[in-house]
Design a protein around this motif. Sequence first.
Motif, mmCIF file in Angstrom:
data_model
loop_
_atom_site.group_PDB
_atom_site.id
_atom_site.type_symbol
_atom_site.label_atom_id
_atom_site.label_comp_id
_atom_site.label_asym_id
_atom_site.label_seq_id
_atom_site.Cartn_x
_atom_site.Cartn_y
_atom_site.Cartn_z
ATOM 1 N N ILE A 186 0.529 -1.149 -0.021
ATOM 2 C CA ILE A 186 0.479 -0.131 0.150
ATOM 3 C C ILE A 186 1.385 0.930 0.053
ATOM 4 O O ILE A 186 0.714 2.643 -0.512
ATOM 5 C CB ILE A 186 -0.706 -0.090 1.289
ATOM 6 C CG1 ILE A 186 -2.220 -0.862 0.917
ATOM 7 C CG2 ILE A 186 -1.804 1.850 1.446
ATOM 8 C CD1 ILE A 186 -2.312 -1.534 2.524
ATOM 9 N N THR A 187 2.023 1.275 0.729
ATOM 10 C CA THR A 187 2.991 2.656 0.737
ATOM 11 C C THR A 187 3.177 2.772 -0.383
ATOM 12 O O THR A 187 3.172 3.877 -1.290
ATOM 13 C CB THR A 187 3.831 1.741 2.068
ATOM 14 O OG1 THR A 187 3.752 1.569 3.275
ATOM 15 C CG2 THR A 187 4.934 3.262 1.272
ATOM 16 N N ARG A 188 4.251 1.269 -1.309
ATOM 17 C CA ARG A 188 4.761 1.956 -2.634
ATOM 18 C C ARG A 188 3.651 1.857 -4.629
ATOM 19 O O ARG A 188 3.781 2.664 -4.500
ATOM 20 C CB ARG A 188 5.353 0.069 -3.413
ATOM 21 C CG ARG A 188 6.835 0.615 -2.012
ATOM 22 C CD ARG A 188 7.802 1.277 -3.138
ATOM 23 N NE ARG A 188 8.985 0.884 -2.255
ATOM 24 C CZ ARG A 188 9.506 0.060 -2.817
ATOM 25 N NH1 ARG A 188 8.904 -0.635 -3.922
ATOM 26 N NH2 ARG A 188 11.203 -0.191 -2.055
ATOM 27 N N ARG B 134 -3.483 5.656 1.737
ATOM 28 C CA ARG B 134 -2.662 5.343 2.172
ATOM 29 C C ARG B 134 -3.278 6.070 3.034
ATOM 30 O O ARG B 134 -2.302 5.849 4.228
ATOM 31 C CB ARG B 134 -1.390 6.355 2.041
ATOM 32 C CG ARG B 134 -0.638 5.038 0.595
ATOM 33 C CD ARG B 134 1.109 6.253 0.326
ATOM 34 N NE ARG B 134 1.383 5.935 -1.205
ATOM 35 C CZ ARG B 134 1.345 6.922 -2.080
ATOM 36 N NH1 ARG B 134 1.197 7.774 -2.269
ATOM 37 N NH2 ARG B 134 1.428 6.300 -3.120
ATOM 38 N N ASP B 135 -4.293 7.061 3.232
ATOM 39 C CA ASP B 135 -4.596 8.218 4.285
ATOM 40 C C ASP B 135 -5.248 6.804 5.220
ATOM 41 O O ASP B 135 -5.239 7.050 6.283
ATOM 42 C CB ASP B 135 -5.106 8.916 3.796
ATOM 43 C CG ASP B 135 -3.788 10.184 3.569
ATOM 44 O OD1 ASP B 135 -2.958 9.986 3.229
ATOM 45 O OD2 ASP B 135 -4.537 11.269 2.693
ATOM 46 N N GLU B 136 -5.752 6.031 4.204
ATOM 47 C CA GLU B 136 -7.314 5.765 4.940
ATOM 48 C C GLU B 136 -6.423 4.131 5.553
ATOM 49 O O GLU B 136 -6.833 3.645 7.030
ATOM 50 C CB GLU B 136 -8.554 4.896 4.217
ATOM 51 C CG GLU B 136 -9.641 4.438 5.241
ATOM 52 C CD GLU B 136 -10.295 3.804 3.749
ATOM 53 O OE1 GLU B 136 -10.282 3.890 2.664
ATOM 54 O OE2 GLU B 136 -10.979 2.940 4.656
ATOM 55 N N PHE B 137 -5.053 3.407 5.299
ATOM 56 C CA PHE B 137 -5.030 1.996 5.646
ATOM 57 C C PHE B 137 -3.670 2.277 6.759
ATOM 58 O O PHE B 137 -3.664 1.430 7.457
ATOM 59 C CB PHE B 137 -4.911 1.412 4.617
ATOM 60 C CG PHE B 137 -6.476 0.701 3.664
ATOM 61 C CD1 PHE B 137 -7.192 -0.362 5.211
ATOM 62 C CD2 PHE B 137 -7.202 1.738 2.746
ATOM 63 C CE1 PHE B 137 -8.448 -0.015 4.342
ATOM 64 C CE2 PHE B 137 -8.208 0.987 2.461
ATOM 65 C CZ PHE B 137 -9.086 0.419 2.630
ATOM 66 N N LEU B 138 -3.322 2.947 5.839
ATOM 67 C CA LEU B 138 -1.320 3.160 6.259
ATOM 68 C C LEU B 138 -1.708 3.428 8.349
ATOM 69 O O LEU B 138 -0.987 2.787 9.132
ATOM 70 C CB LEU B 138 -0.043 3.783 5.518
ATOM 71 C CG LEU B 138 -0.601 3.260 4.440
ATOM 72 C CD1 LEU B 138 1.013 4.172 4.527
ATOM 73 C CD2 LEU B 138 0.411 2.127 4.791
#
Length: 395
Positions: free
Chosen positions: A109-111, A118-122
């Motif tokens: 997800i980061t890459r 990214r805002d929702e899951f990380l």
Amino acid sequence: MTSLSRRNSDAPKPFSETPEMQLLRDTVRRIAAKYGHAYYQEESKNDGRSQALWNELSEHGFLGVNIPEEHGGAGLGISELAAVSEEVAAQGCPLLLMLVSPAICATIITRHGTNEQRDEFLPRLAAGAKMAFAITEPNAGSNSHNIETTATLDGSGYRLSGTKYYISGVGESEHVLVVTKSGGGSQTGRAELSLFIVDTNAPGLEKHRIPMEISAPEKQFTLHFDDVRVPGARLVGQAGRGLKQVFVGLQPERILGASISIGIGRYALDKACVYARERAVWGKPIGTHQGVAHPLAVAKIELELAKLMNEKAAWLYDQKLDAAEASNMAKYAAAEAGLQALDCAIQTHGGNGLASEYGLADLWGMARLLRTAPVSREMILNYVAQHSLGLPRSY
Ligand SMILES: Cc1cc2nc3c(=O)[nH]c(=O)nc-3n(C[C@H](O)[C@H](O)[C@H](O)COP(=O)(O)OP(=O)(O)OC[C@H]3O[C@@H](n4cnc5c(N)ncnc54)[C@H](O)[C@@H]3O)c2cc1C
């Protein structure tokens, strides 16, 4: 001479850990030691999820060490995540989902995730939410080009259909990162894959627990996707380019797999040495006998070698260098070393090695699993034969 003068210089010592890494290891060790293997055994037996340990690790930020700071993590790397996983396992608590959730899913997800993903899951993953990862299928096995789960475009979203199996920890995860196929295959040798983040309680998604002979908190599931609707916003990266995205997660997966094996090996070896120093059956401690001491010494050497290779793999990965060969080799070496150390510890304990009280034999399933998954010993040997040695591909 340059080489002599170098010895006295302040050049970094490549084989010693930084004080920060030592502190990280010490802190994780202290936390995991409060739980210990008895806790892990109880959780495994009673359908627990090691949640208290998982929560405490996440409260201290250890499950998000590799997640960027702007998304709630510590902005460090796979080296630190592997150190956390190894230390937890070295206290008798190997956490399989560390390999899946922060290592594979957070990395992909980061890459490749969108800014919204990214805002929702990380931040959620950094805070300890779990995400499962589903690629394995009954008819494809190690050949991911042959997977049959399809994602069909339907308006602004997709419909997923197919079956995955041996998917770890789905019962305790809010989401699962699913690898689907949209074209290509074994004829072309390259499948067109697409990745989706799917809610584990989505309508049409059935989960069936697979009875396993592994004593671990994480359980395995077969997943049936029957026209599961997934919004277009849950497509990770570009449709059809998922193979490249999956590869991003494979090196962390192998490095984390290795860290768990090394941790199990260290745990077993520590126990074996304590026992071999104390247990006396011929008037002296059994560790006096070379028949007992030498296998323990071999296990120590093999574990240290695997650890060194794993640290190299993680370092290469964190430097954004090619870690494919090193991570495969580390995973191979660590799985073998972890198993060997555990077997040797069981042997050192005699009959006690098989008793629940001594906390060794119940780890056999997990240690043995790591020879087969997340990538099998044979597929690693195929990789090394082909890529490191230039031998022809056999399959
Ligand atoms: C406890 C557990 C947890 C798991 N968790 C997950 C998960 O969370 N997510 C997920 O997607 N998957 C998961 N898996 C699946 C796991 O990754 C696979 O089982 C593993 O990759 C091996 O694939 P397979 O079982 O299909 O074996 P197969 O591909 O059927 O292989 C069977 C045997 O043949 C060998 N073999 C196959 N091809 C070759 C070749 N070309 N050359 C030489 N030998 C070969 C293999 O090494 C193996 O020994 C899990 C499995 C287990 C048991």
